[in-house]
Enzyme design. Structure first.
Site, mmCIF file in Angstrom:
data_model
loop_
_atom_site.group_PDB
_atom_site.id
_atom_site.type_symbol
_atom_site.label_atom_id
_atom_site.label_comp_id
_atom_site.label_asym_id
_atom_site.label_seq_id
_atom_site.Cartn_x
_atom_site.Cartn_y
_atom_site.Cartn_z
ATOM 1 N N CYS A 165 9.985 1.414 -18.695
ATOM 2 C CA CYS A 165 9.709 0.661 -19.754
ATOM 3 C C CYS A 165 9.865 1.341 -21.013
ATOM 4 C CB CYS A 165 8.442 -0.041 -19.825
ATOM 5 S SG CYS A 165 6.911 0.509 -19.922
ATOM 6 N N ASP B 216 0.862 -1.349 -0.025
ATOM 7 C CA ASP B 216 -0.005 -0.075 -0.045
ATOM 8 C C ASP B 216 0.675 1.438 0.012
ATOM 9 O OD1 ASP B 216 1.098 0.062 2.637
ATOM 10 O OD2 ASP B 216 -0.869 0.295 3.571
ATOM 11 N N CYS C 268 3.862 3.317 -16.092
ATOM 12 C CA CYS C 268 2.988 3.943 -17.342
ATOM 13 C C CYS C 268 1.770 4.225 -16.675
ATOM 14 C CB CYS C 268 2.817 2.776 -18.406
ATOM 15 S SG CYS C 268 4.271 2.458 -19.361
ATOM 16 N N CYS D 111 -4.747 2.934 3.389
ATOM 17 C CA CYS D 111 -6.060 2.369 4.206
ATOM 18 C C CYS D 111 -5.993 2.982 5.809
ATOM 19 C CB CYS D 111 -6.015 0.953 4.059
ATOM 20 S SG CYS D 111 -6.181 0.394 2.465
#
Length: 256
Positions: free
Chosen positions: A253, A128, A181, A193
């Site tokens: 990437c 998280d 991306c 949370c």
């Protein structure tokens, strides 16, 4: 080969034409890492162990707290204060003794991510915080390993499959996006949370979806989520998929 006990245990899988005996053999041979043994990792680990995934590597440095028990269903009240990966490993072995559990009580970082994830066929990220998610994504891309990522908050959740690593040697037009991306940088208003709350059952829904996508990827069944993201609205009881394009300027990437 599957033993007689395993054939009985996985009989409902073997009946499915999309899995069958060959698919169950693939599950048995698979090596899967789960980063984060919490709200998402706990239900995902339970279902992957039940499904007969042969090797599960659990990576988490945290201990069980009472506030975890509202959603992290692999733990019990008596586990409070104990290392999550150790207690989870015990529960998973009780569920399915045929599964090998590799418990790593470590915090995954950029420095150790490739070492912790080396040798696995698939990675599930249920953490998280964005620093860990970015480290997992970079390692999966470098190692050419498929990544299934999940996230929850309040009443909403999401699941996505990223295959930028396995396609990084393909022509530009055929490559798939990575997590960066989708989230290039840590959002300025990022919340956890612990800050905003989450309904416990939602973690079960998204964690189970992550396990389902993992089973599909391993058994080569159905349609992959790669290149898309599934968004789930718990309050509205609806889900939708949206396309996730690759960013040519991505720092992981692309050419960034």
């Amino acid at each position: 080969m599957l033993s007689a006990e395993e054939r009985e245990r996985y009989a409902r899988h073997i009946l499915l034409k999309e899995i069958g005996g060959p698919g169950q053999q693939l599950l048995k041979a698979a090596r899967v890492a789960i980063v984060g043994a919490g709200g998402l990792g706990a239900p995902a680990a339970l279902y992957l162990a039940a499904a007969g995934v042969g090797h599960l590597r659990l990576i988490d440095d945290d201990v069980v707290s009472l506030s975890n028990l509202q959603r992290q269903i692999v733990f019990e009240s008596d586990d409070a204060g104990a290392p999550k990966v150790q207690r989870a490993a015990t529960a998973l072995k009780k569920l399915n003794p045929h599964v090998e559990i590799d418990a790593r009580r470590e915090r995954l970082t950029n420095a150790n991510a490739r070492e912790l994830l080396a040798g696995v066929d698939l990675v599930l990220d249920g953490t998280d915080d964005f620093a860990t998610r970015f480290a997992v994504n970079s390692a999966c891309h470098a190692l050419a390993v498929t990544l299934i990522s999940g996230a929850v908050g309040r009443w909403d959740g999401q699941v996505a499959t990223f295959k930028s690593g396995p396609t990084k040697h393909l022509p530009e037009s055929q490559r798939l996006p990575c997590y960066r991306c989708f989230v290039p940088e840590t959002p300025p208003n990022a919340e956890t949370c612990a800050q905003v709350g989450v309904v416990g059952a939602l973690a079960g829904v998204i964690g189970s979806m992550m396990a389902l996508e993992a089973i599909k990827e391993i058994a080569d069944a159905g349609e992959s989520l790669a290149g898309r993201i599934l968004l789930f609205d718990g309050l509205g009881a609806n889900a939708r998929r949206v396309a996730l394009p690759r960013d040519p300027a991505c720092v992981v990437c692309g050419h960034g």
